[in-house]
Design a protein around this motif. Structure first.
Motif, PDB file in Angstrom:
ATOM      1  N   GLN A 106      -6.456   5.963  -2.581  1.00  0.00           N
ATOM      2  CA  GLN A 106      -5.937   4.605  -2.777  1.00  0.00           C
ATOM      3  C   GLN A 106      -7.130   3.706  -3.112  1.00  0.00           C
ATOM      4  N   ALA A 155       0.843  -1.194   0.000  1.00  0.00           N
ATOM      5  CA  ALA A 155       0.000   0.000   0.000  1.00  0.00           C
ATOM      6  C   ALA A 155       0.881   1.247   0.000  1.00  0.00           C
ATOM      7  N   ALA A 156       0.376   2.313  -0.600  1.00  0.00           N
ATOM      8  CA  ALA A 156       1.145   3.562  -0.706  1.00  0.00           C
ATOM      9  C   ALA A 156       1.551   4.099   0.662  1.00  0.00           C
TER      10      ALA A 156
END
Length: 340
Positions: free
Chosen positions: A198, A35-36
């Motif tokens: 996201q 995940a970012a």
């Protein structure tokens, strides 16, 4: 006098500086499917805590003692959670180093475990929920900036604040017999400082979920929809400029609002609303907390994570009195049958 060898760009040896190993591992992290927010956090750990401490050492100079002392320093100066993340980064780096033959193995696995003590879960009581909701709906600023509606939504769903900030009206079905909302993304801040959505919640794609909405929340949301631009792509909780709203700013606005209405003796962060939902939904008809599965499904977590992080312990057991009947003596099981 030994002179350090500067390896070629692609080469990693025992004489390679840890700074270069950091850059190599960081590049792999950036290409990964993490995940970012996880990528951003790892980058912060590498740049702020590991590079300044061990970046100028070679891989060969980093012994288990060196790395353990580094983690102890981070733990003392910043905190155990940060040290634990730093250890995760070191493990990834040394896995890479051992793969290239620069280390005999992943020596990070030999380091002592970093134990982070779990803090007790604290949720709002029913009286506190009523006080917070009523107070916010009498506060002009909380009404104007949407904090009152936001807190209502969080309490109606158990969503994270980032998930709420990502919602557009297309995610709602408020006019069906069973109104719902689809939580499928979250607002995060990327490395360059900008906000993006996201395309999945914090927990990954499996965290996407469609939630049924209670009647009181539907009424609030319809009222909000009627006051705002509400084309399918319009944000439900936008910033003052109509753009993505920064969750950090929303947290600060919520705290200020709770201060204004005099609610200062309880946790003032939006995550407490999520814990309140988890605690409420875990309660069964007997006053125990056996409905963890219900709470977990609502929050999009596993039962283990839900029990550990989102349910305030009541320390009350279930009503299982009938199961103790097996312990009774014969004359105790059927007292009415006894004779004088």
């Amino acid at each position: 006098m030994n002179r350090r060898v500067t390896p070629s760009k692609s080469e990693i040896t025992a004489d390679t500086l840890v700074d270069r190993l950091i850059e190599q591992w960081k590049a792999k992290v950036e290409k990964s499917k993490l995940a970012a927010n996880t990528k951003r956090r790892y980058t912060e750990i590498l740049e702020l805590h590991l590079a300044p401490r061990i970046g100028k050492l070679t891989i060969g100079e980093c012994t288990t003692q060196t790395l353990e002392a580094t983690l102890e320093d981070i733990s003392d100066e910043v905190g155990k959670p940060t040290a634990k993340l730093a250890k995760t980064c070191l493990s990834g780096m040394w896995t890479l180093a051992s793969r290239y033959g620069a280390s005999a193995g992943n020596i990070v696995k030999l380091l002592a475990a970093i134990k982070v003590e779990d803090k007790p879960v604290v949720a709002w009581s029913l009286d506190e929920v009523h006080s917070i909701r009523a107070g916010l709906h009498t506060d002009k600023r909380a009404l104007a900036n949407g904090i009152a509606d936001l807190v209502d939504f969080l309490l109606a769903t158990g969503c994270r604040i980032g998930e709420a900030m990502a919602l557009r009206w297309k995610h709602f079905d408020l006019d069906s017999p069973k109104p719902t909302v689809l939580a499928e993304g979250t607002v995060i801040r990327v490395k360059d400082g900008g906000l993006i959505v996201q395309p999945h919640p914090k927990g990954g794609p499996n965290g996407k979920r469609r939630l049924l909405l209670p009647d009181w929340a539907v009424a609030r949301l319809i009222a909000r929809r009627d006051l705002l631009p509400h084309q399918p792509e319009d944000l439900v909780f936008p910033s003052a400029l109509g753009t993505l709203r920064d969750p950090r700013n929303a947290r600060k606005q919520m705290k200020r609002a709770l201060d204004r209405i005099g609610v200062t003796d309880v946790p003032q962060n939006p995550h407490t609303a999520r814990k309140t939902v988890g605690t409420t939904l875990s309660e069964d008809a007997d006053g125990g907390q056996s409905d963890i599965g219900v709470a977990a499904a609502q929050l999009g977590n596993t039962e283990e994570v839900t029990r550990r992080h989102y349910v305030q312990r009541t320390h009350r057991g279930p009503d299982a009195r009938n199961r103790f009947d097996a312990f009774a003596l014969p004359e105790e099981r059927n007292p009415t049958a006894q004779t004088d």
